[in-house]
Motif scaffolding. Structure first.
Motif, PDB file in Angstrom:
ATOM      1  N   ALA A  39      12.512  -0.794   2.641  1.00  0.00           N
ATOM      2  CA  ALA A  39      13.680   0.161   2.443  1.00  0.00           C
ATOM      3  C   ALA A  39      13.484   1.019   1.406  1.00  0.00           C
ATOM      4  N   MET A  40      12.934   0.571   0.151  1.00  0.00           N
ATOM      5  CA  MET A  40      12.553   1.417  -1.006  1.00  0.00           C
ATOM      6  C   MET A  40      11.476   2.386  -0.584  1.00  0.00           C
ATOM      7  N   GLY A  41      10.379   1.853   0.347  1.00  0.00           N
ATOM      8  CA  GLY A  41       9.430   2.818   0.696  1.00  0.00           C
ATOM      9  C   GLY A  41       9.671   3.923   1.821  1.00  0.00           C
ATOM     10  N   ASP A  42      11.075   3.777   2.499  1.00  0.00           N
ATOM     11  CA  ASP A  42      11.592   4.882   3.160  1.00  0.00           C
ATOM     12  C   ASP A  42      12.321   5.779   2.204  1.00  0.00           C
ATOM     13  N   ARG A  43      13.029   5.462   1.103  1.00  0.00           N
ATOM     14  CA  ARG A  43      13.583   6.103  -0.022  1.00  0.00           C
ATOM     15  C   ARG A  43      12.501   7.018  -0.571  1.00  0.00           C
ATOM     16  N   LEU A  44      11.408   6.497  -0.846  1.00  0.00           N
ATOM     17  CA  LEU A  44      10.353   7.273  -1.531  1.00  0.00           C
ATOM     18  C   LEU A  44       9.429   8.235  -0.980  1.00  0.00           C
ATOM     19  N   GLU A  83       0.731  -1.204   0.141  1.00  0.00           N
ATOM     20  CA  GLU A  83      -0.133  -0.055  -0.076  1.00  0.00           C
ATOM     21  C   GLU A  83       0.688   1.136  -0.027  1.00  0.00           C
ATOM     22  N   VAL A  84       0.840   1.950  -1.056  1.00  0.00           N
ATOM     23  CA  VAL A  84       1.624   3.386  -1.019  1.00  0.00           C
ATOM     24  C   VAL A  84       0.600   4.427  -0.876  1.00  0.00           C
ATOM     25  N   GLU A  85       0.877   5.242   0.256  1.00  0.00           N
ATOM     26  CA  GLU A  85       0.204   6.373   0.925  1.00  0.00           C
ATOM     27  C   GLU A  85       0.726   7.484   0.336  1.00  0.00           C
TER      28      GLU A  85
END
Length: 391
Positions: free
Chosen positions: A62-67, A38-40
């Motif tokens: 980890a990619m979510g943190d970068r995004l 889930e991308v918020e």
């Protein structure tokens, strides 16, 4: 253009058990373990994606943190934050980063559709079809069909109950005679018009595959997936049979160079997401290599398959399906089920599906309590990897 800032990402690993374990080359196949994404965003929109395994959960997070803070509509920009140069990833790095970002990228396309108020297939150019064909699945199942007649009877029942005339399955017990006998029983029971496709997950040696192909060709087999271990062996097998072949190995260059297989069947996240899948299918079309979609996924990835199949004229064959055997899903109204061989494309914006949060929690807890589903368990050899006789 609207800016849609990413504010968070959730990655939830889940189990998706089948109603009965199926025998495959590695042992019992009890179902699959997936990761739901889930991308918020800062506008309250949430994009849904799905990874085909749980080994990339840490990479996805980890990619979510970068995004965080990135524009969700700038998919190329998001990829540049998460994936090293493509030629390095493909040749010298860990390609699991492609699968991890590919799953996120599906969610970014879901967001694009939600912002535009359009279903994904329209963003991909529009639908050339709205009813998407999928095969029923058959095989030898623990506690279920375990002989040729039982498999044939099961397929007849699917035809009578659901209008199914397209079938694909695994006849993997290590004995080529059983496979040949089952195909014979199926064709006799289903008649000349039913589609029968086979998949052996590379179980046969080349000499055995030549024998099997010789004996089953009489029964009009539409396609045989990964009958042997390499493209080169498939090319040699081609000299002995006109049965078409497919593979889960997405290597177009090699397929064209050696002249086999005829089709590639894979998951979109493995290719790097929706954008790269569109380009991959275009390359397949240019080189005369067919394409259809994978099986065993949750409803999020399946929705992506439906939209892609709607928009891509080159996908002319039915895709694989384990729908009938899946006992749960994470989307409202799931799992998808075909009627008269087809599933309708979701009509809502983006992927057109909505998470069932109670179901998501249930199947996540199933994974927490039981661990990821093990595809390599053989009850006759606990603790050891199965080895079939490659006669």
């Amino acid at each position: 253009m609207t800016r849609l800032r990413i504010t968070g990402l959730r990655a939830t690993p889940i189990n998706l058990p089948l109603e009965k374990p199926m025998w495959w080359t590695g042992g019992h196949y009890p179902g699959t373990s997936k990761t739901i994404i889930e991308v918020e965003t800062d506008q309250g929109l949430i994009g849904l994606g799905e990874a085909p395994s749980v080994d990339v959960v840490d990479s996805i997070r980890a990619m979510g943190d970068r995004l965080i803070g990135a524009d969700a509509l700038d998919i190329a920009g998001c990829e540049s934050l998460c994936v090293p140069p493509w030629q390095i990833v493909q040749n010298t790095d860990d390609s699991s980063v492609v699968k991890a970002f590919g799953a996120i990228e599906i969610a970014l396309w879901d967001l694009r559709g939600k912002v535009a108020g359009e279903p994904l297939c329209r963003l991909l150019g529009g639908a050339v079809r709205k009813a998407i064909p999928f095969t029923e699945y058959f095989g030898f199942r623990a506690g279920g069909e375990m002989d040729p007649q039982a498999v044939a009877d099961y397929c007849v029942r699917m035809r009578e109950e659901h209008g199914s005339t397209m079938f694909e399955g695994k006849l993997i017990l290590g004995d080529p005679r059983i496979e040949i006998d089952t195909v014979k029983e199926m064709r006799a029971a289903l008649g000349p018009d039913a589609m029968i496709r086979l998949d052996s997950n590379m179980q046969w040696s080349l000499p055995t595959a030549i024998r099997v192909f010789r004996d089953i060709e009489l029964y009009d087999i539409r396609n045989y997936e990964d009958p042997v271990a390499t493209f080169e062996e498939m090319a040699e097998l081609r000299k002995h049979s006109s049965i078409r072949m497919s593979t889960h190995v997405p290597d177009i260059r090699r397929a064209v160079a050696v002249g086999a297989p005829d089709y590639i069947v894979t998951n979109f996240a493995v290719l790097g997401g929706i954008s790269r899948t569109v380009r991959f299918i275009g390359a397949c079309e240019a080189m005369g290599v067919g394409f259809w979609c994978y099986s065993g996924d949750a409803g999020v990835a399946t929705a992506a398959y439906l939209h892609m199949s709607a928009a891509m004229p080159w996908i002319s064959e039915p895709s694989q399906s384990l729908f009938r055997w899946q006992i749960g899903d994470v989307i409202q109204g799931g799992p998808f089920r075909q009627v008269n061989n087809v599933v309708a494309v979701p009509e809502g914006p983006g992927l057109g599906v909505t998470l069932d949060r109670q179901a998501l929690a249930h199947w996540h807890n199933h994974l927490v309590d039981n661990g990821p589903l093990n595809h390599f368990h053989d009850p006759a050899m606990p603790g050891r990897f199965r080895r079939l006789p490659l006669t």
